[in-house]
Design an enzyme around this catalytic site. Structure first.
Site, PDB file in Angstrom:
ATOM      1  CB  SER A  79      44.315  10.345  61.058  1.00  8.64           C
ATOM      2  OG  SER A  79      45.182  10.930  60.125  1.00  8.64           O
ATOM      3  CB  SER A 120      43.391  10.899  57.232  1.00  6.32           C
ATOM      4  OG  SER A 120      43.543   9.813  58.134  1.00  6.32           O
ATOM      5  CE  LYS A 131      40.913   7.415  57.595  1.00  6.91           C
ATOM      6  NZ  LYS A 131      42.090   7.668  58.461  1.00  6.91           N
TER       7      LYS A 131
END
Lengths: 455, 455
Positions: free
Chosen positions: B165, B141, B72
């Site tokens: 997330s 996210s 990420k």
């Protein structure tokens, strides 16, 4: 003023006498009870004494059998009131012992009474005077516990420290005060003032008694949810490998500037330690550790508001003005500022740990426990700014008496250790104590009105 | 939409192929790189792919040698940009790997690229679509990491979870998402959103791969100062002594009400588990645990303000409106309310631990990971209210795909374990996964447009 020699018997003196049969448990406790009653009219160390001593008739082999103990009136005791020196809690009588008290009783100790605290362990004072001079404050907030040990009533008393409420009164009263690592003595059953800062600590006549008691009372309790700022995961042994004790002295004290007598007492002690083989080095705290005052104040004010705010709203007439101000101050702190302070607490605790152990390789820092002697008057319990940073960091701190100041009151030396290294700090403090010659200072003070002031 | 069979090879398939010489490290990484490039024009899972794969030519015996991994874009990677999906950090290229990334590389893993995050891991979305249907959000996210595993590009990707997330995008994308106990994967080198809530988590095609990767990446780092809400000191073994797996289902889900298809998918799974010998009991959370939403929101808003407030003041034009609102909300929270929320977090984590292990003796709670299938549209990454309470408590959570909903998108089942008992939760999840028949569901979905919707 004291008329009898104080520290008649230390904790371990009593234990030896009880174990050998020279003294019965009953006699030991009755003697402390009598001393408490005799001193009470002038010393006011106790907020509560039972009508007759409630003796813990324990197995004499237990480590605290026959030991009379005094407990700050912030700490729950079954069978005795716990009123926090607040009219809002008058008549409060908890049914359960605090975990600390239960451990003391289980080890055979007897609680002889409750000692005076300032209101909620903040600044509104109680009636206790300084045993060395009743015109002077004993310090706070653990006023009665410090005075009771100083006056020789009990060899062991417990208090709490959120800013400087163990170290400062101990220094003012000429006794040993020990505040171990944050979280090392469970606080279950103790009224919080600011949970992120609250510690339990103890008062004794010497360091070895503190070490003895610490082993008995320390330990986790699963109802006390804090954890230490510095975990044991990262425990390093610092200077343990070396035979030479290495002590740092701050070039600039944290907090308020100290009086010249306090400064020269510390310098004298440092010279003694050096002469006996310690390495004493002048050090500078990392810059980021030099201004912890605002952070600790923000945490205190906010958390005190959380704990006591509802009482203020309900019964404003039952709270002192200093406590009211603290709560109102806390309500004005933003979440962002409080969160920053909490985050800084954890970050700086790690920074300090690394600096002390890895960078400086110190066994202890030697700092002033207070600005100097106990101030005149009972309204103001003294300046805690020389203690609060170490409380904030959660590191172990111990003060021991080393000299008398110009007013004939004691001056102390505070030693700061690494978190979770309480035993190491106690060992260093015992070594320092042996070189501080306090018993000689005290004796001279008693035999001569012109005895040594500051050394 | 996907044109190739996804999950061509799992993490352990690749490892077996590499170790036996069937596949070289180079081939494995090149294949993932090619898949990433082919999918990128429609999937937009990656925020960065190097011009050519930078292969970690490790010893093939190392546990991640030959394994392509996606990271990420909130997590620092030396040699690749880390820009947090924020124009304020465009061109940011850290010199040091996050501790997580260093551990992955040390274990032989290759980072194939950075995956799309929402701005600062809050709600402003990136361009990633749901691999199952590009009109639907992949969730957030950790949007790109979930999509990259779902599309079969990499067998392992990492994300972060502050509210929901990891769990939510994993459920939306039909993969396994695992968020271990708070603090169990060090966050050094990861941009915080709210440090008291931030967790690292991972995405895999199956539970065994997550368990395999967890062993490699978990562990303390002394620059990551948090500690778990529930300490190991009080580790109890829960139901470990019994051979029967005991699973609790909440009579009432926490958070937003879930859709009927999600409810019936969980009921179907529960029936499967019962049929195979599990004890499945309907339970009620203790009342004090039923409303954690306001507490977690207060912590998030205040801490996000601490982390990102200065940027807002400096460059308001570079922050999205949802992020700006969060910061402004946080600035309006009082220290008292934030302190209460933090204290509640620790207290409720202990309450939950006691309830789950001592009172209910559950191996896991079975709850919904989301309200249902991924919503239509890319602007809204979905409702995190079914994840946030477990993030707040710091307990391990894992979601696994179990069925398809009415729109043909995956539905998951979330299992919650006791803090510090991650391995136990993974073992239970693997047992559950074997009964969820997801591979069959998926296969039917691929072969028949009228394949089983919700089971």
């Amino acid at each position: 003023m004291m008329t009898e020699p104080a520290y008649a018997l230390t904790l371990r003196d009593i234990r030896r006498a009880v174990e050998s049969g020279v003294l019965t448990i009953q006699q030991s406790i009755e003697s402390a009870d009598k001393a408490a009653r005799q001193a009470q009219p002038w010393l006011h160390a106790f907020s509560y004494l039972p009508d007759a001593p409630v003796v813990n008739q324990a197995d004499i082999g237990l480590p605290l059998a026959g030991v009379p103990i005094a407990i700050k009136d912030l700490i729950d005791t079954a069978g005795m009131p716990t009123e926090y020196n607040s009219p809002a809690y008058a008549g409060r009588s908890p049914k359960t012992d605090a975990v600390l008290v239960a451990r003391l009783r289980q080890a055979g100790g007897t609680i002889v009474g409750k000692t005076v605290t300032t209101e909620f362990a903040w600044r509104h004072p109680g009636p206790t005077v300084n045993p060395w001079n009743e015109k002077h404050t004993p310090g706070g907030s653990s006023s009665g516990s410090a005075a009771a040990v100083s006056a020789g009533i009990v060899p062991l008393a417990f208090g709490t420290q959120t800013f400087g409420s163990v170290i400062r009164p101990a220094a003012y009263c000429g006794v040993v005060g020990f505040k171990p690592t944050y979280g090392s003595i469970a606080r279950t059953g103790v009224l919080p003032l600011a949970p992120s800062l609250d510690h339990i600590g103890m008062f004794t006549a010497n360091v070895a008694d503190a070490a003895y008691a610490f082993l008995i009372v320390s330990g986790f309790d699963d109802q006390d949810f804090h954890s230490s700022h510095v975990s044991g995961k990262n425990k390093s042994q610092g200077n343990d490998g070396s035979a030479v004790i290495r002590i740092g002295m701050l070039r600039r004290q944290v907090g308020t500037a100290v009086e010249p007598a306090q400064d020269s007492a510390l310098a004298w002690l440092a010279a003694q330690l050096k002469a006996d083989g310690a390495e004493v080095v002048v050090v500078d705290l990392p810059a980021e550790l030099e201004d912890m005052g605002a952070l600790v104040s923000a945490i205190l004010a906010v958390e005190a508001s959380v704990v006591h705010g509802a009482l203020l709203d309900r019964s404003p007439g039952l709270i002192s003005s200093v406590m009211t101000s603290l709560i109102i101050e806390g309500r004005g702190v933003s979440g962002v500022d409080y969160a920053r302070a909490r985050a800084a607490q954890v970050r700086l605790a790690h920074r300090f740990d690394h600096w002390l152990q890895q960078e400086m390789r110190l066994d202890a820092l030697l700092v002033a426990p207070a600005t100097g002697e106990a101030p005149v008057g009972l309204d103001y319990t003294g300046d805690a700014s020389l203690c609060a940073p170490w409380t904030f960091l959660g590191v172990p701190a111990i003060t021991l008496p080393i000299a008398l100041g110009p007013a004939g009151l004691p001056l102390g030396a505070q030693l700061i250790g690494a978190a979770q290294h309480d035993e190491r700090l106690l060992a260093v403090a015992e070594w320092v104590e042996a070189r501080a010659r306090w018993q000689a200072v005290k004796l001279q003070a008693k035999t001569s009105p012109d005895g040594p002031r500051n050394a």
